[in-house]
Design an enzyme around this catalytic site. Structure first.
Site, PDB file in Angstrom:
ATOM      1  N   THR A 258      36.010  38.777  54.991  1.00  0.00           N
ATOM      2  CA  THR A 258      36.779  38.898  53.743  1.00  0.00           C
ATOM      3  C   THR A 258      37.651  40.161  53.786  1.00  0.00           C
ATOM      4  O   THR A 258      37.633  40.981  52.862  1.00  0.00           O
ATOM      5  CB  THR A 258      35.849  38.927  52.523  1.00  0.00           C
ATOM      6  OG1 THR A 258      34.986  40.065  52.607  1.00  0.00           O
ATOM      7  CG2 THR A 258      35.017  37.672  52.443  1.00  0.00           C
ATOM      8  N   CYS A 289      43.574  40.179  49.752  1.00  0.00           N
ATOM      9  CA  CYS A 289      43.905  39.601  48.444  1.00  0.00           C
ATOM     10  C   CYS A 289      45.418  39.536  48.256  1.00  0.00           C
ATOM     11  O   CYS A 289      45.948  38.550  47.730  1.00  0.00           O
ATOM     12  CB  CYS A 289      43.259  40.415  47.327  1.00  0.00           C
ATOM     13  SG  CYS A 289      43.685  42.178  47.338  1.00  0.00           S
ATOM     14  N   ASN A 453      42.753  40.422  42.075  1.00  0.00           N
ATOM     15  CA  ASN A 453      42.489  40.770  43.472  1.00  0.00           C
ATOM     16  C   ASN A 453      41.007  40.686  43.825  1.00  0.00           C
ATOM     17  O   ASN A 453      40.647  40.751  44.994  1.00  0.00           O
ATOM     18  CB  ASN A 453      43.013  42.171  43.786  1.00  0.00           C
ATOM     19  CG  ASN A 453      42.626  43.210  42.749  1.00  0.00           C
ATOM     20  OD1 ASN A 453      43.294  43.321  41.710  1.00  0.00           O
ATOM     21  ND2 ASN A 453      41.565  43.943  43.006  1.00  0.00           N
TER      22      ASN A 453
END
Length: 481
Positions: A258, A289, A453
């Site tokens: 991520t 993000c 985000n």
């Protein structure tokens, strides 16, 4: 009867209809693994008021409010069909039915529109796929919430374990408390209990083992009954293939990062390049993000208008890697107090565009300013297009993209003239086009793109995980290509 009485009676009638929808939506989800959507917004586990608000929100993008009296017949029609696992958008069903001039009944039209999810065409329920979270910070806990929410019939993704470093007394109790309550995203929707003796958090019936380890090499996941799992690394400690390969232990089949991946690690933005992943790829990244926020609208603009060059300026909420008060930091400006300052910093999102959109030849530059808000950011995408256009054409196009295109889960659209950042906390889209702020002059277009985000990005992560796990179910009616 006065106008006020009429209005109140109408509201109570709509409340009653929305209330009748809840058990139908819940039963479809639990028994058939069908997620009911309304213009890409899930109606599963939603309250009466939330269902009514979601219907009303349709006016922001479609131009007029959608009534529960219009969608209920389609929902009822779904219950009569032999449905398999799928996502079905009753908002799109109602809209396409209204535009259809063949005189079909709601039942016949619905059966035709979702034929790919019925009878011999339907996907059969699988055994589900184990998921492990490595790290349990901001993104980790939100991903956990989403995994628990989407456990549905138990045939999809199953959060089996969380790996963290030991934190002292009552570690598991404190971590469960952080999952239960969040200062930005509110209370967890459900119940959470802790079994300290067995190091387990039980959330809405999901038994999640908490494994303590300082390094991936210390864990044998098969000892916990975990097999063929997808591990989601939320730490960002390892970003290249060599480092992330350390997670490929017994019981782990794939690793999803991520954070932006380095080297030859594929950076995937769901909706844009997820279908380029090779089935045997074991290590991948969900990019950042901001990359997820700008790449879908950038692709949409390239497809319709062409893009010569562009610059993205992100006004980004502060994050955990900044200091609460002035203190030493390896970056020059991030050491200054995050809640007290605007902080100029770098963003890798512009350079990451090339990985997600390799066919885009336009040069995209970028910079970022961290500002004193805890969540929700905005990307200002300044594009020189390959042809001249006008504001109305761009607005109509982006509105249509948000409603009917394959990017409708990534791109949202809002016309509210008083929208501010906190309005987008909890948005499940990668980015939201602010119609009122859009600027267009000749071949120049400036898009203002809001994005949560934290939560919006976590939703993109889940979509990628669903895709690589084989439990990403098709959406009906199928979006226009």
């Amino acid at each position: 009867m006065t106008v006020n009485d009429d209005s109140f009676t109408n509201w109570k009638n709509r409340e009653e209809i929305a209330e009748s929808m809840i058990p139908i939506i819940g039963k479809l989800h639990r028994e058939r693994d069908v997620t009911v959507l309304l213009h890409s917004r899930s109606l599963v586990n939603k309250s009466v008021v939330s269902i009514l608000k979601t219907h009303r929100f349709a006016r922001q993008i479609a131009g007029e409010e959608l009534s529960v009296t219009e969608t209920l017949p389609f929902l009822k029609a779904l219950t009569e069909l032999d449905l398999g696992p799928s996502q079905i958008d009753i908002g799109m069903l109602a809209a396409t039915y209204k535009a259809d001039d063949r005189g079909l009944t709601v039942e016949a039209f619905t059966a035709e529109a979702v034929a790919g999810a019925t009878g011999a065409n339907k996907i059969e329920h699988g055994e589900g796929r184990d998921v492990v979270l490595y790290g349990f910070g901001r993104i980790g806990r939100l991903v956990a919430r989403l995994l628990i929410e989407k456990s549905g019939s138990g045939n999809g993704l199953r959060l089996r374990a969380i790996v963290v470093r030991g934190g002292g007394d009552q570690d598991i109790v404190k971590r469960a408390s952080l999952l239960r309550r969040d200062s930005i995203h509110g209370q967890f929707q459900g119940t959470i209990t802790v079994d300290e003796a067995n190091s387990t958090i039980n959330a809405n019936g999901n038994a999640i083992k908490v494994i303590y380890a300082n390094d991936p090499s210390e864990v044998d996941y098969t000892a916990y009954g975990i097999k063929n799992a997808i591990l989601i690394d939320n730490t960002g400690k390892w970003r290249d293939r060599e480092g992330l390969s350390g997670h490929l232990r017994p019981g782990i089949d794939k690793v999803v990062l991520t954070a932006p991946g380095k080297g030859d690690v594929p950076n995937i933005v769901h909706g844009v390049n997820h279908d380029t992943l090779k089935p045997d790829e074991q290590i991948l990244s969900c990019a950042s993000c901001t990359t997820n926020a700008i790449v879908p609208p950038l692709k949409a603009m390239e497809d319709e208008f062409g893009v010569q060059r562009g610059h993205v300026e992100t006004v980004h909420s502060f994050t955990n890697d900044q200091n609460l008060l002035d203190n030493y930091h390896k970056s020059e400006r991030r050491g200054r107090s995050a809640p007290l300052n605007m902080v100029i910093t770098e963003t890798g999102a512009a350079s990451a565009v090339a990985k997600a959109l390799p066919d885009l030849k336009a040069r995209i530059t970028g910079s970022s300013i961290r500002v004193p808000v805890p969540d929700v950011s905005i990307a200002i995408l300044n594009l020189q297009l390959k042809r001249e256009t006008n504001r109305e054409e761009v607005l109509d196009y982006l509105r249509d993209v948000s409603l009917t295109s394959p990017l409708r889960r990534q791109i949202d659209f809002i016309t509210a003239p008083d929208a501010v950042s906190s309005d987008f906390i909890g948005s499940r889209h990668a980015s939201i086009v602010d119609a009122g702020a859009l600027k267009v002059e000749g071949d120049n277009a400036i898009l203002y793109l809001w994005y949560d985000n934290e939560f919006g990005y976590s939703c993109q992560v889940i979509r990628v995980v669903q895709h690589v796990s084989g439990v990403e179910y098709p959406t009906y009616p199928a979006p226009a290509v």
